[in-house]
Design an enzyme around this catalytic site. Structure first.
Site, short mmCIF file in Angstrom:
data_model
loop_
_atom_site.label_atom_id
_atom_site.label_comp_id
_atom_site.label_asym_id
_atom_site.label_seq_id
_atom_site.Cartn_x
_atom_site.Cartn_y
_atom_site.Cartn_z
N GLY A 158 -73.97 -23.27 -104.06
CA GLY A 158 -74.00 -23.46 -105.25
C GLY A 158 -73.97 -22.24 -106.43
N GLU A 160 -69.93 -14.49 -96.17
CA GLU A 160 -68.70 -15.07 -95.42
C GLU A 160 -67.65 -14.05 -94.60
OE1 GLU A 160 -67.85 -17.93 -99.28
OE2 GLU A 160 -68.01 -15.96 -99.82
N SER A 176 -61.74 -14.20 -105.65
CA SER A 176 -60.16 -15.23 -106.16
C SER A 176 -60.13 -13.23 -105.77
CB SER A 176 -60.49 -14.64 -107.00
OG SER A 176 -60.97 -13.93 -108.37
N GLU A 185 -57.97 -11.83 -107.45
CA GLU A 185 -57.97 -10.46 -108.39
C GLU A 185 -59.19 -9.99 -108.53
OE1 GLU A 185 -55.02 -13.02 -109.35
OE2 GLU A 185 -57.53 -13.12 -108.15
#
Length: 376
Positions: A123, A240, A359, A361
């Site tokens: 979340g 990750e 992202s 960026e």
């Protein structure tokens, strides 16, 4: 026998019988496939000790070295074993609790993840706080020994099947940006939690919106100190980019092989421009592996963003190449029934690769500031 040999033999023996049909199921854009069968497989893996390899033995792990973890993920991918349904709990929550959790939290939450009995979701992102995660507005207050949570999360992968969610929320009224955030462990199956699937371009719905309206969790279910959630959340994100990346790349090679096969079948491989793109894609995949091996370490740092930026941009280009080698046939769903072929699904889902999990960026900013030391 090495762990690689042991894993290869076990997978060959066990991806048979009731699990023979699980081969190749699941993955990005295909998480709807065979969920119950894959959940049974997750529990089968856990019972045999093939989940959470790096964890301490007291929590069901093997305390495996990084080299052995990579070996397992590579053999798992080579066997075309089904996409894991417990990867968020194992790969993100688990390392976070091992680093920041209390003994009670570890004893409560880690064993059910290892056994495949509890599934987790993350979340983090919100409608106004995606890549700019410090803009989180979901709030929680401590009332009568329980946290009460109100707010909205979005792009929550697998929330519709998760039992628990680790939620980054604002617990200090008036706080801004990185301050005043806490990392809470929240049960999903309770009044006050609503999950709404988001239909993707692929027609599937592995991403979701999650609404918290007076949902609660025990006061003890805060990881780290209240108000220190940003530091905990960043540690989660670092994981990750772990050892499973090497297994992911074997899946990429399988996709690339299918693109090359299609190019030969359609004649696209005779086009010098497309042929050059195919060669370039093969070379870049090799570079991806070498860079992953060069930067791999048990406790990933900000340089892990290089890997995420590289593979996501590469994979999106592969999706574009997949459409190009199909020609006009790639513009029409199979038999006009709306069903996508594998290369069409690759193209559509890979558009999200450079957005989710940070992202491109944001990855470039992290690399610039935290790896290269450039000014903000």
């Amino acid at each position: 026998m090495s762990l690689r040999e042991e894993a290869r033999a076990w997978l060959e023996e066990n991806l048979t019988g009731p699990f023979a049909g699980a081969r190749g199921l699941g993955g990005p854009g295909r998480e709807h496939e065979g969920h119950e069968l894959r959940l049974a497989w997750e529990r089968h893996l856990g019972k045999a000790g093939w989940t959470c390899l790096a964890w301490p033995e007291r929590y069901g792990g093997r305390e495996a070295s990084l080299t052995d973890q990579v070996a397992f993920h590579e053999e798992y991918a080579r066997a075309d074993a089904p996409a894991r349904v417990g990867h968020i709990g194992e790969g993100l929550l688990g390392p976070t609790l091992l680093r920041f959790g209390t003994d009670e939290q570890k004893a409560r939450f880690l064993p059910p993840v290892q056994r495949g009995e509890e599934l987790w979701c993350q979340g983090y992102s919100e409608p106004d706080a995606g890549s700019d995660l410090a803009g989180v507005r979901t709030r929680a207050s401590l009332e009568g020994g329980r946290w009460v949570i109100d707010g909205q999360k979005v792009w929550t992968s697998l929330a519709h099947v998760a039992d628990w969610c680790f939620v980054l929320c604002r617990t200090e009224p008036g706080s801004q940006r990185h301050r005043g955030l806490s990392y809470l462990l929240v049960p999903m199956r309770q009044p006050g939690v609503e999950v709404r699937p988001i239909v993707q371009m692929t027609g599937t719905s592995e991403f979701n919106e999650v609404f918290f309206d007076g949902a609660t969790t025990d006061a003890a279910n805060v990881v780290g100190a209240p108000g220190d959630g940003w530091r905990v959340a960043m540690a989660t994100l670092a994981h990750e980019r772990g050892a499973s990346t090497l297994g992911q790349q074997i899946g990429f090679r399988r996709e690339l092989d299918k693109v090359i096969e299609t190019a030969r079948r359609t004649g696209a491989a005779e086009d010098p421009v497309l042929r050059d793109r195919l060669v370039q894609s093969w070379l870049e995949l090799r570079i991806m592996r070498l860079n992953a091996l060069r930067t791999m370490r048990p406790d990933p740092g900000p340089e892990a963003s290089i890997g995420k930026l590289y593979w996501s941009e590469w994979h999106r280009r592969l999706g574009e190449l997949a459409q190009a080698v199909q020609g006009r046939a790639g513009l029409v769903a199979r038999d006009g029934d709306g069903e996508l072929n594998d290369l069409q699904r690759l193209y559509l889902f890979s558009r999200a690769d450079t957005i989710y999990a940070g992202s491109s960026e944001i990855q470039r900013t992290i690399i610039a500031e935290r790896t290269l030391g450039l000014p903000r």
